[in-house]
Design a protein around this motif. Structure first.
Motif, PDB file in Angstrom:
ATOM      1  N   ASP A   1     -75.736 -50.247  -7.845  1.00 41.39           N
ATOM      2  CA  ASP A   1     -75.817 -48.942  -8.622  1.00 41.39           C
ATOM      3  C   ASP A   1     -77.167 -48.370  -8.933  1.00 41.39           C
ATOM      4  O   ASP A   1     -77.592 -47.277  -8.734  1.00 41.39           O
ATOM      5  CB  ASP A   1     -75.148 -49.133  -9.828  1.00 41.39           C
ATOM      6  CG  ASP A   1     -73.395 -49.046  -9.647  1.00 41.39           C
ATOM      7  OD1 ASP A   1     -73.033 -48.605  -8.562  1.00 41.39           O
ATOM      8  OD2 ASP A   1     -72.606 -49.383 -10.924  1.00 41.39           O
TER       9      ASP A   1
ATOM     10  N   ARG B   1     -78.772 -47.288  -5.804  1.00 41.68           N
ATOM     11  CA  ARG B   1     -78.375 -46.069  -5.388  1.00 41.68           C
ATOM     12  C   ARG B   1     -78.991 -45.100  -5.943  1.00 41.68           C
ATOM     13  O   ARG B   1     -79.348 -44.105  -5.630  1.00 41.68           O
ATOM     14  CB  ARG B   1     -76.751 -45.910  -5.369  1.00 41.68           C
ATOM     15  CG  ARG B   1     -76.139 -46.688  -4.214  1.00 41.68           C
ATOM     16  CD  ARG B   1     -74.568 -46.776  -4.497  1.00 41.68           C
ATOM     17  NE  ARG B   1     -73.891 -47.437  -3.387  1.00 41.68           N
ATOM     18  CZ  ARG B   1     -72.754 -47.873  -3.712  1.00 41.68           C
ATOM     19  NH1 ARG B   1     -72.163 -47.404  -4.737  1.00 41.68           N
ATOM     20  NH2 ARG B   1     -72.049 -48.615  -2.817  1.00 41.68           N
ATOM     21  N   ALA B   2     -79.222 -45.206  -7.213  1.00 41.63           N
ATOM     22  CA  ALA B   2     -79.719 -44.203  -8.033  1.00 41.63           C
ATOM     23  C   ALA B   2     -81.137 -44.063  -7.969  1.00 41.63           C
ATOM     24  O   ALA B   2     -81.703 -42.948  -7.877  1.00 41.63           O
ATOM     25  CB  ALA B   2     -79.832 -44.645  -9.774  1.00 41.63           C
TER      26      ALA B   2
ATOM     27  N   THR C   1     -82.737 -44.358  -4.903  1.00 39.03           N
ATOM     28  CA  THR C   1     -82.701 -43.559  -3.681  1.00 39.03           C
ATOM     29  C   THR C   1     -82.443 -42.260  -3.607  1.00 39.03           C
ATOM     30  O   THR C   1     -82.879 -41.294  -2.793  1.00 39.03           O
ATOM     31  CB  THR C   1     -81.842 -44.456  -2.494  1.00 39.03           C
ATOM     32  OG1 THR C   1     -80.560 -44.145  -2.887  1.00 39.03           O
ATOM     33  CG2 THR C   1     -82.261 -45.708  -2.236  1.00 39.03           C
ATOM     34  N   ARG C   2     -81.696 -41.799  -4.578  1.00 42.77           N
ATOM     35  CA  ARG C   2     -81.477 -40.472  -4.666  1.00 42.77           C
ATOM     36  C   ARG C   2     -82.655 -39.633  -5.479  1.00 42.77           C
ATOM     37  O   ARG C   2     -82.798 -38.571  -5.077  1.00 42.77           O
ATOM     38  CB  ARG C   2     -80.162 -40.225  -5.762  1.00 42.77           C
ATOM     39  CG  ARG C   2     -79.082 -40.286  -5.423  1.00 42.77           C
ATOM     40  CD  ARG C   2     -77.938 -39.957  -6.272  1.00 42.77           C
ATOM     41  NE  ARG C   2     -76.842 -41.160  -6.281  1.00 42.77           N
ATOM     42  CZ  ARG C   2     -76.463 -41.780  -7.277  1.00 42.77           C
ATOM     43  NH1 ARG C   2     -76.631 -41.551  -8.605  1.00 42.77           N
ATOM     44  NH2 ARG C   2     -75.535 -42.638  -7.146  1.00 42.77           N
TER      45      ARG C   2
ATOM     46  N   LYS D   1     -83.843 -36.102 -10.985  1.00 40.81           N
ATOM     47  CA  LYS D   1     -83.089 -34.833 -10.671  1.00 40.81           C
ATOM     48  C   LYS D   1     -83.764 -33.678 -11.266  1.00 40.81           C
ATOM     49  O   LYS D   1     -84.564 -33.517 -12.044  1.00 40.81           O
ATOM     50  CB  LYS D   1     -81.870 -35.218 -11.609  1.00 40.81           C
ATOM     51  CG  LYS D   1     -80.865 -36.005 -11.194  1.00 40.81           C
ATOM     52  CD  LYS D   1     -79.644 -36.179 -11.824  1.00 40.81           C
ATOM     53  CE  LYS D   1     -78.667 -37.462 -11.205  1.00 40.81           C
ATOM     54  NZ  LYS D   1     -77.469 -37.420 -11.672  1.00 40.81           N
TER      55      LYS D   1
END
Length: 99
Positions: free
Chosen positions: A89, A92-93, A95-96, A99
């Motif tokens: 997790d 994945r966070a 690589t995003r 925000k």
């Protein structure tokens, strides 16, 4: 004879504990480290408990040793699953991006 078997199995278990620790230190990512640690430590604990079983004086003691190993297997598997999921997790966070 039982003492010799206990020593040999305990020594083999110690070797697996050392191998698992070396994997924890040397492997590059979380999943590789978890794999090395859980597999080697579970086998090492199994060998150690098997060696101790030769010194047991009753069936109650054998049952307790078996219960310890089963609980350690369940705890190690559950903990490894939670750590691996958290690492995935976080990856994945990362690589995003922000925000």
């Amino acid at each position: 004879m039982a003492d010799l078997v206990t020593i040999l199995l305990s020594a083999a278990g110690l070797i697996f504990f050392i191998a698992g620790t070396a994997g924890l230190i040397r492997f590059p990512d979380t999943h590789s480290r978890l794999h090395a640690l859980t597999k080697a430590d579970n086998l090492g604990l199994g060998l150690l408990i098997l060696g101790l079983a030769f010194q047991a004086d009753s069936w109650m003691t054998l049952g307790k040793l078996a219960l310890i190993w089963v609980l350690a297997l369940v705890a190690a598997g559950t903990t490894a699953q939670l750590v691996a999921r958290t690492a995935l997790d976080e990856k994945r966070a990362a690589t995003r991006g922000p925000k």
